[in-house]
Design an enzyme around this catalytic site. Structure first.
Site, PDB file in Angstrom:
ATOM      1  N   SER A  51     -19.256 -42.934  37.942  1.00  0.00           N
ATOM      2  CA  SER A  51     -19.813 -41.683  37.430  1.00  0.00           C
ATOM      3  C   SER A  51     -19.405 -40.485  38.288  1.00  0.00           C
ATOM      4  O   SER A  51     -18.222 -40.308  38.543  1.00  0.00           O
ATOM      5  CB  SER A  51     -21.331 -41.854  37.331  1.00  0.00           C
ATOM      6  N   HIS A  86     -23.598 -46.867  30.419  1.00  0.00           N
ATOM      7  CA  HIS A  86     -23.085 -46.208  31.626  1.00  0.00           C
ATOM      8  C   HIS A  86     -23.646 -46.942  32.849  1.00  0.00           C
ATOM      9  O   HIS A  86     -24.828 -46.810  33.167  1.00  0.00           O
ATOM     10  CB  HIS A  86     -23.594 -44.758  31.572  1.00  0.00           C
TER      11      HIS A  86
HETATM   12  C1  GTR Z   1     -24.484 -37.092  34.451  1.00  0.00           C
HETATM   13  C2  GTR Z   1     -23.286 -36.200  34.415  1.00  0.00           C
HETATM   14  C3  GTR Z   1     -22.040 -37.009  34.407  1.00  0.00           C
HETATM   15  C4  GTR Z   1     -22.074 -38.133  35.419  1.00  0.00           C
HETATM   16  C5  GTR Z   1     -23.445 -38.699  35.651  1.00  0.00           C
HETATM   17  C6  GTR Z   1     -23.663 -39.451  36.950  1.00  0.00           C
HETATM   18  O1  GTR Z   1     -25.668 -36.431  34.346  1.00  0.00           O
HETATM   19  O2  GTR Z   1     -23.368 -35.406  33.282  1.00  0.00           O
HETATM   20  O3  GTR Z   1     -20.921 -36.179  34.578  1.00  0.00           O
HETATM   21  O4  GTR Z   1     -21.485 -37.774  36.583  1.00  0.00           O
HETATM   22  O5  GTR Z   1     -24.427 -37.747  35.666  1.00  0.00           O
HETATM   23  O6  GTR Z   1     -23.041 -39.202  37.953  1.00  0.00           O
HETATM   24  O7  GTR Z   1     -24.550 -40.290  36.957  1.00  0.00           O
END
Ligand code: GTR
Length: 437
Positions: free
Chosen positions: A273, A419
């Site tokens: 992420s 995710h």
């Molecule tokens: C989210 C963000 C993403 C990603 C994620 C993370 O809120 O929009 O770009 O980086 O966080 O890092 O968990």
């Protein structure tokens, strides 16, 4: 009597200001409520900036031209327009804090090592948690930052509990500090035993040791410690947190090069992420990283910004104004005007091994945009004499979910699920690393 009209006037004025304010918040660019697009047919028209043509329009046809001309100019554009400029490397010192001879089900030696560096204004100490396979002499290693403290990756109570600032998480972290209940909460993302079983070391660091993840105008953490060294960097190019975390990873590598149990010439930098965006930027900047892994990195990571699917530049700059440099704001709702796009970031890692992973349930990160960026980067890999994705051409279509492509120097998979980082992801990285690390 005389107060009545002025009161009315004041009320009228207040109403006018209120209406104006409302109109502004509803229509000002970047301020209107963001609605993500997930419809491929609504992607704006775009042309990707080329990988193998210089900014002046000259074709890049040799490895030498790439190394001496194209690579430096792309790196400079990402530095000034996207992530910001970091100061030069500074010296580090290290101190062994504790050792366990019996970690990861008795298969690993685990150490905690403090690495300190800084400048005229202060210093940063980051604690490395290092698992090395027992009986190995010098192990190749995976190095990655973690989100919730080293103690969150393994429930063993003998790992020191981080006392640093931490994002609050419902039921896990309150008052921005970790407590005993957060031990092991992220263990599924860090399968130390599986990693040492494959003959690799695992090194992780809490990212907040390097820079706390909130907007403080670039003054705490590494930004504060190296403020003097960074003082002549133009304001719009000042390094954001991603550049700060990436800088910390390079300092960790400085240390690993001196660690007698690690082979510092065989280190893969890994991240998920926002920390996947970070591993890519670390790998692009620091050619000592032999392999780079981006797990679900999305916008500002492996995904093409010009597709503007899911998270966009405007949205990420609004939610996380401290991640990038201020020049990046120019491209809010204006991706086409950005001189670079993320396929060129991936190309900066060539000819070293690169693995990009997406997840079906992570449309916010635009899996297709991550895949397309990887296939575009293939051109740089071929120019540098590698086989890129491994066959004679990069794949034309996205693979089915859970069908990893990993026979070449570029790997890609789309995992079923959300995710996250899972054992499936690690199994692919480990197989890929066996050949490429
Ligand atoms: C989210 C963000 C993403 C990603 C994620 C993370 O809120 O929009 O770009 O980086 O966080 O890092 O968990």
């Amino acid at each position: 009597m005389s107060t009545q009209p002025s009161k009315m006037l004041l009320t009228l004025k207040l109403i006018t200001v209120g209406v104006l304010l409302l109109a502004f918040t509803a229509t000002a660019p970047g301020q209107a409520k963001f609605v993500a697009n997930y419809d491929e047919s609504k992607i704006p028209e775009y042309q990707l900036p080329p990988i193998l043509t210089s900014q002046s329009g000259q074709p890049i046809e040799s490895a030498e031209q790439w190394q001496n001309q194209r690579r430096p100019e792309l790196l400079e554009l990402f530095t000034t327009q996207v992530y910001g400029r970091a100061p030069k490397a500074v010296a580090i010192s290290s101190k062994l804090i504790r050792t366990s001879m019996d970690a990861a089900n008795g298969k690993a030696i685990r150490r905690e090592v403090d690495v300190t560096f800084g400048g005229e204004s202060g210093s940063v100490t980051m604690r490395l948690l290092i698992y090395t396979p027992k009986n190995a002499i010098k192990s190749p290693a995976f190095l990655g930052l973690n989100f919730q403290g080293n103690h969150s990756i393994d429930p063993d109570p003998s790992i020191s509990l981080s006392d640093r600032w931490m994002r609050n998480r419902e039921g896990i972290t309150e008052n921005n500090r970790a407590d005993e209940s957060s031990r092991g909460v992220a263990a599924s993302r860090w399968p130390a035993e599986l990693i040492v079983d494959h003959g690799f070391a695992l090194v992780t660091i809490y990212y907040g040791d390097i820079d706390p993840d909130f907007d403080d105008q670039f003054s705490n953490g590494i930004h504060g410690a190296l403020a003097t060294e960074a003082s002549d960097i133009p304001a719009d190019e000042k390094w954001g947190s991603i550049a700060g975390w990436a800088y910390g990873l390079s300092r960790a590598l400085d240390y690993l090069e001196t660690d007698s149990m690690i082979d510092g010439s065989r280190v893969a930098v890994f991240g998920h992420s926002r920390l996947g965006k970070t591993s890519l930027w670390a790998g692009a900047n620091d050619p000592r990283f032999k392999m780079v892994i981006s797990n679900n990195s999305g916008c500002g990571g492996a995904a093409l910004s010009r597709r503007a699917i899911g998270e966009t530049i405007g949205r990420i700059n609004t939610s996380f104004p401290h991640w990038f440099c201020d020049n990046y704001l120019k491209y809010n709702e204006n991706e086409n005007s950005c001189p670079v796009d993320q396929h060129q970031l991936l190309a900066l890692i060539a000819p070293r091994a690169l693995y990009v992973a997406s997840a079906t349930g992570d449309q916010w990160a635009d899996p297709k945009g991550e895949f397309l960026a990887s296939t575009e980067a293939d051109a740089a890999y071929r120019l540098l004499g590698t086989q890129g994705f491994g066959s004679s051409h990069p794949p034309a279509n996205m693979p089915e979910a859970d069908q990893a492509i990993r026979s070449g120097v570029i790997g890609y998979h789309l995992r079923t699920g959300k995710h996250d980082v899972t054992t499936y992801d690690w199994e692919q990285y480990l197989e890929f690393a066996k050949r490429n690390l």
